[in-house]
Motif scaffolding. Structure first.
Motif, PDB file in Angstrom:
ATOM      1  N   PRO A 223      -8.203  30.686  34.790  1.00  0.00           N
ATOM      2  CA  PRO A 223      -7.793  29.369  35.290  1.00  0.00           C
ATOM      3  C   PRO A 223      -8.683  28.236  34.799  1.00  0.00           C
ATOM      4  O   PRO A 223      -8.200  27.143  34.521  1.00  0.00           O
ATOM      5  CB  PRO A 223      -7.874  29.528  36.812  1.00  0.00           C
ATOM      6  CG  PRO A 223      -8.840  30.652  37.026  1.00  0.00           C
ATOM      7  CD  PRO A 223      -8.657  31.577  35.872  1.00  0.00           C
ATOM      8  N   THR A 224      -9.993  28.490  34.707  1.00  0.00           N
ATOM      9  CA  THR A 224     -10.936  27.470  34.242  1.00  0.00           C
ATOM     10  C   THR A 224     -12.075  28.132  33.474  1.00  0.00           C
ATOM     11  O   THR A 224     -12.213  29.361  33.473  1.00  0.00           O
ATOM     12  CB  THR A 224     -11.564  26.669  35.411  1.00  0.00           C
ATOM     13  OG1 THR A 224     -12.540  27.505  36.074  1.00  0.00           O
ATOM     14  CG2 THR A 224     -10.515  26.207  36.401  1.00  0.00           C
ATOM     15  N   VAL A 225     -12.901  27.293  32.852  1.00  0.00           N
ATOM     16  CA  VAL A 225     -14.136  27.779  32.207  1.00  0.00           C
ATOM     17  C   VAL A 225     -15.354  27.167  32.901  1.00  0.00           C
ATOM     18  O   VAL A 225     -16.426  27.074  32.315  1.00  0.00           O
ATOM     19  CB  VAL A 225     -14.141  27.448  30.693  1.00  0.00           C
ATOM     20  CG1 VAL A 225     -13.098  28.278  29.958  1.00  0.00           C
ATOM     21  CG2 VAL A 225     -13.914  25.954  30.456  1.00  0.00           C
ATOM     22  N   ASP A 226     -15.194  26.776  34.149  1.00  0.00           N
ATOM     23  CA  ASP A 226     -16.279  26.117  34.877  1.00  0.00           C
ATOM     24  C   ASP A 226     -17.526  26.993  34.971  1.00  0.00           C
ATOM     25  O   ASP A 226     -18.653  26.517  34.751  1.00  0.00           O
ATOM     26  CB  ASP A 226     -15.825  25.738  36.289  1.00  0.00           C
ATOM     27  CG  ASP A 226     -14.854  24.562  36.300  1.00  0.00           C
ATOM     28  OD1 ASP A 226     -14.566  24.029  35.203  1.00  0.00           O
ATOM     29  OD2 ASP A 226     -14.384  24.182  37.385  1.00  0.00           O
ATOM     30  N   SER A 227     -17.361  28.274  35.297  1.00  0.00           N
ATOM     31  CA  SER A 227     -18.533  29.145  35.459  1.00  0.00           C
ATOM     32  C   SER A 227     -19.262  29.334  34.139  1.00  0.00           C
ATOM     33  O   SER A 227     -20.501  29.388  34.105  1.00  0.00           O
ATOM     34  CB  SER A 227     -18.112  30.501  36.034  1.00  0.00           C
ATOM     35  OG  SER A 227     -17.221  31.177  35.162  1.00  0.00           O
TER      36      SER A 227
ATOM     37  N   ALA B 173     -10.445  20.502  27.120  1.00  0.00           N
ATOM     38  CA  ALA B 173     -10.509  19.377  28.061  1.00  0.00           C
ATOM     39  C   ALA B 173     -11.331  19.753  29.293  1.00  0.00           C
ATOM     40  O   ALA B 173     -12.140  18.953  29.787  1.00  0.00           O
ATOM     41  CB  ALA B 173      -9.096  18.969  28.466  1.00  0.00           C
ATOM     42  N   GLN B 174     -11.140  20.978  29.776  1.00  0.00           N
ATOM     43  CA  GLN B 174     -11.913  21.433  30.930  1.00  0.00           C
ATOM     44  C   GLN B 174     -13.412  21.442  30.634  1.00  0.00           C
ATOM     45  O   GLN B 174     -14.232  21.008  31.454  1.00  0.00           O
ATOM     46  CB  GLN B 174     -11.475  22.845  31.338  1.00  0.00           C
ATOM     47  CG  GLN B 174     -10.119  22.935  31.996  1.00  0.00           C
ATOM     48  CD  GLN B 174      -9.787  24.359  32.414  1.00  0.00           C
ATOM     49  OE1 GLN B 174     -10.594  25.274  32.216  1.00  0.00           O
ATOM     50  NE2 GLN B 174      -8.606  24.551  32.978  1.00  0.00           N
TER      51      GLN B 174
ATOM     52  N   LYS C 134     -14.925  17.898  30.327  1.00  0.00           N
ATOM     53  CA  LYS C 134     -15.015  17.274  31.655  1.00  0.00           C
ATOM     54  C   LYS C 134     -16.113  17.906  32.497  1.00  0.00           C
ATOM     55  O   LYS C 134     -16.888  17.203  33.167  1.00  0.00           O
ATOM     56  CB  LYS C 134     -13.666  17.401  32.362  1.00  0.00           C
ATOM     57  CG  LYS C 134     -13.585  16.669  33.693  1.00  0.00           C
ATOM     58  CD  LYS C 134     -12.176  16.749  34.269  1.00  0.00           C
ATOM     59  CE  LYS C 134     -12.072  15.959  35.565  1.00  0.00           C
ATOM     60  NZ  LYS C 134     -10.678  16.021  36.116  1.00  0.00           N
ATOM     61  N   LYS C 135     -16.219  19.242  32.463  1.00  0.00           N
ATOM     62  CA  LYS C 135     -17.217  19.936  33.272  1.00  0.00           C
ATOM     63  C   LYS C 135     -18.631  19.620  32.805  1.00  0.00           C
ATOM     64  O   LYS C 135     -19.542  19.428  33.643  1.00  0.00           O
ATOM     65  CB  LYS C 135     -16.981  21.443  33.226  1.00  0.00           C
ATOM     66  CG  LYS C 135     -17.823  22.223  34.250  1.00  0.00           C
ATOM     67  CD  LYS C 135     -17.456  21.809  35.672  1.00  0.00           C
ATOM     68  CE  LYS C 135     -18.252  22.601  36.703  1.00  0.00           C
ATOM     69  NZ  LYS C 135     -17.903  22.203  38.089  1.00  0.00           N
ATOM     70  N   ALA C 136     -18.851  19.567  31.512  1.00  0.00           N
ATOM     71  CA  ALA C 136     -20.178  19.220  30.991  1.00  0.00           C
ATOM     72  C   ALA C 136     -20.616  17.865  31.522  1.00  0.00           C
ATOM     73  O   ALA C 136     -21.770  17.664  31.918  1.00  0.00           O
ATOM     74  CB  ALA C 136     -20.162  19.228  29.467  1.00  0.00           C
ATOM     75  N   HIS C 137     -19.676  16.924  31.553  1.00  0.00           N
ATOM     76  CA  HIS C 137     -19.967  15.581  32.051  1.00  0.00           C
ATOM     77  C   HIS C 137     -20.276  15.622  33.553  1.00  0.00           C
ATOM     78  O   HIS C 137     -21.228  14.974  34.015  1.00  0.00           O
ATOM     79  CB  HIS C 137     -18.776  14.674  31.777  1.00  0.00           C
ATOM     80  CG  HIS C 137     -18.996  13.238  32.132  1.00  0.00           C
ATOM     81  ND1 HIS C 137     -19.903  12.442  31.470  1.00  0.00           N
ATOM     82  CD2 HIS C 137     -18.421  12.449  33.080  1.00  0.00           C
ATOM     83  CE1 HIS C 137     -19.881  11.223  31.987  1.00  0.00           C
ATOM     84  NE2 HIS C 137     -18.995  11.209  32.977  1.00  0.00           N
TER      85      HIS C 137
ATOM     86  N   VAL D 224      -6.340  16.091  24.596  1.00  0.00           N
ATOM     87  CA  VAL D 224      -7.641  16.635  25.003  1.00  0.00           C
ATOM     88  C   VAL D 224      -8.602  15.548  25.481  1.00  0.00           C
ATOM     89  O   VAL D 224      -9.093  15.579  26.609  1.00  0.00           O
ATOM     90  CB  VAL D 224      -8.291  17.445  23.851  1.00  0.00           C
ATOM     91  CG1 VAL D 224      -9.684  17.934  24.266  1.00  0.00           C
ATOM     92  CG2 VAL D 224      -7.411  18.633  23.476  1.00  0.00           C
ATOM     93  N   MET D 225      -8.896  14.587  24.626  1.00  0.00           N
ATOM     94  CA  MET D 225      -9.919  13.593  24.946  1.00  0.00           C
ATOM     95  C   MET D 225      -9.534  12.717  26.142  1.00  0.00           C
ATOM     96  O   MET D 225     -10.335  12.483  27.042  1.00  0.00           O
ATOM     97  CB  MET D 225     -10.193  12.713  23.720  1.00  0.00           C
ATOM     98  CG  MET D 225     -10.637  13.487  22.504  1.00  0.00           C
ATOM     99  SD  MET D 225     -12.110  14.475  22.801  1.00  0.00           S
ATOM    100  CE  MET D 225     -12.244  15.353  21.259  1.00  0.00           C
ATOM    101  N   LYS D 226      -8.299  12.271  26.156  1.00  0.00           N
ATOM    102  CA  LYS D 226      -7.859  11.412  27.256  1.00  0.00           C
ATOM    103  C   LYS D 226      -7.852  12.157  28.591  1.00  0.00           C
ATOM    104  O   LYS D 226      -8.373  11.650  29.584  1.00  0.00           O
ATOM    105  CB  LYS D 226      -6.492  10.826  26.938  1.00  0.00           C
ATOM    106  CG  LYS D 226      -6.034   9.752  27.921  1.00  0.00           C
ATOM    107  CD  LYS D 226      -4.735   9.111  27.457  1.00  0.00           C
ATOM    108  CE  LYS D 226      -4.299   8.020  28.430  1.00  0.00           C
ATOM    109  NZ  LYS D 226      -3.024   7.379  27.963  1.00  0.00           N
ATOM    110  N   PRO D 227      -7.273  13.382  28.654  1.00  0.00           N
ATOM    111  CA  PRO D 227      -7.319  14.116  29.920  1.00  0.00           C
ATOM    112  C   PRO D 227      -8.750  14.434  30.379  1.00  0.00           C
ATOM    113  O   PRO D 227      -9.032  14.446  31.580  1.00  0.00           O
ATOM    114  CB  PRO D 227      -6.540  15.394  29.615  1.00  0.00           C
ATOM    115  CG  PRO D 227      -5.643  15.035  28.491  1.00  0.00           C
ATOM    116  CD  PRO D 227      -6.426  14.065  27.664  1.00  0.00           C
TER     117      PRO D 227
END
Length: 402
Positions: free
Chosen positions: A213-217, A240-241, A244-247, A267-270
């Motif tokens: 679902p995500t690459v947050d971890s 995009a994930q 955003k997460k790095a930020h 990608v960049m806009k989302p």
């Protein structure tokens, strides 16, 4: 869900038809008035952002047919949704080849998906042309003479990033996020080859699966590793994930992003323009969001096409640019084939492109192939995301110098 697209226009075929060539009776998917071209595309699933490529190609062939087709024949473009799932790609491709009897399959998207049909297409001797993946395996004319890529291969691109890291941050600590399949592993291999004996600079490698679902971890782990350089080997959703997460977690490494996910619109806009600042990538196509191309004739022709034929398409997306440019390459092959549209001659013409100027390729980059070299585009330029667009820097870097 989109399951089939046909851009055959029922015009006065008798007025447009060419006389059948001597080999017409032996060709598949070709009549006096038309040629069938098959395609699979992820209109759904984890890579559905790429669906715009298939949409663009379909609209392009509608425009072409409206102008009289190619060499007097209409193009019937049959495109099926494979959801970015290799088993589904096999099913849909067999339908194209065995039921629809297409002359060739064009621009199927994905490394894993094309790998799943690689042996089948070559056993059937059906052209698998300009696949939408940069895996290096597509340049293997000895073992797979019926398959050809289009874009620069992933290993070459990854070597360019590695060399830039060595030149600008020789003491870097590198963290890598990569898709756990042939696509991701090809980049990983090329990047390590580019580092040479400096692979110890890599302090963390984090894989992800396409169904995650995500690459947050993974992003949290990469930050914790102390990496100050980040190689982001992802498809658009996960790119995009990751940006955003790095930020969000305040991680600010020098960020390298694979070319397949540099779409400003997708990608960049989302991800958020603020989060994307400074990202480095390598490109070979003009960027529609770059003001320097506003007066460019090729860009103006593309915008006119989009306005008339694909008004709902994203003009800030690299995928619509890509779809248009690769379609132009396919048309060049068909034009060279003339009235001999046997599969053998189509493949012969695809391997006989000599420094062809394709609209929307960056200046200094052309398409060339030979029976011994199935890599049409072998040069790129580095670029950095600034404001709301990418800015090119440095010279054109050819594969042989990378």
């Amino acid at each position: 869900m989109i399951t089939r697209r046909q851009s055959l226009i029922g015009a006065a075929a008798s007025a447009l038809a060419l006389k059948a060539g001597p080999s017409l009776a032996d060709t598949v998917g070709v009549s006096d008035s038309s040629i069938k071209i098959g395609n699979t595309m992820p209109y759904s699933g984890p890579a559905s952002a790429y669906g715009q490529i298939g949409e663009t190609i379909g609209k392009f062939f509608e425009m072409l047919n409206d102008a009289g087709g190619v060499n007097g024949r209409m193009v019937e473009f049959i495109s099926y949704d494979d959801g970015y799932s290799p088993p589904k790609t096999v099913e849909q491709t067999r339908k194209l080849v065995e039921r629809d009897e297409v002359a060739l399959v064009f621009q199927g998207l994905g490394t894993g998906t094309n790998t799943a049909i690689h042996k089948y297409m070559n056993a059937k001797k059906v052209p698998q042309l300009f696949v939408a993946t940069g895996a290096s395996k597509w340049n293997d004319p000895k073992n797979f003479p019926w398959t050809m890529g289009w874009q620069p291969n992933y290993k070459t691109e990854a070597k360019i990033y590695a060399q830039h890291v060595l030149q600008t941050q020789p003491d870097a600590k590198i963290g890598i996020l990569y898709q756990n399949d042939d696509f991701g592993k090809d980049y990983l291999e090329g990047f390590k080859a580019g580092l040479g004996d400096k692979t110890s600079m890599i302090v963390d490698e984090q894989p992800y699966e396409t169904m995650d679902p995500t690459v947050d971890s993974q992003m949290i782990s990469l930050k914790a590793s102390g990496a100050d350089v980040f190689l982001n080997v992802t498809t658009p959703k996960f790119a995009a994930q990751a940006i955003k997460k790095a930020h969000e977690i305040g991680w600010k490494p020098t960020h390298y992003l694979t070319n397949v996910s540099i779409s400003v619109g997708a990608v960049m806009k989302p991800a958020g323009f603020e989060a994307a600042q400074g990202i480095i990538s390598a490109g070979y196509l003009m960027d529609s969001t770059d003001p320097q191309y506003d007066d460019n004739e090729e860009m103006q022709a593309w915008r006119a096409f989009m306005d008339k034929w694909y008004p709902d398409g994203d003009q800030a997306s690299s995928f619509t640019i890509y779809g248009y440019a690769v379609s132009r390459t396919m048309v060049k092959v068909l034009e060279q084939a003339g009235d001999d549209l046997s599969r053998k001659n189509i493949m012969k013409q695809a391997t006989s492109l000599r420094q062809v100027d394709i609209p929307l390729l960056l200046p200094g980059i052309t398409v060339s192939t030979s029976p011994e070299d199935y890599a049409p585009i072998e040069a790129m330029r580095l670029q950095k995301f600034t404001g709301e667009t990418f800015e090119l820097f440095g010279d054109v870097i050819a594969a042989e110098s990378s």
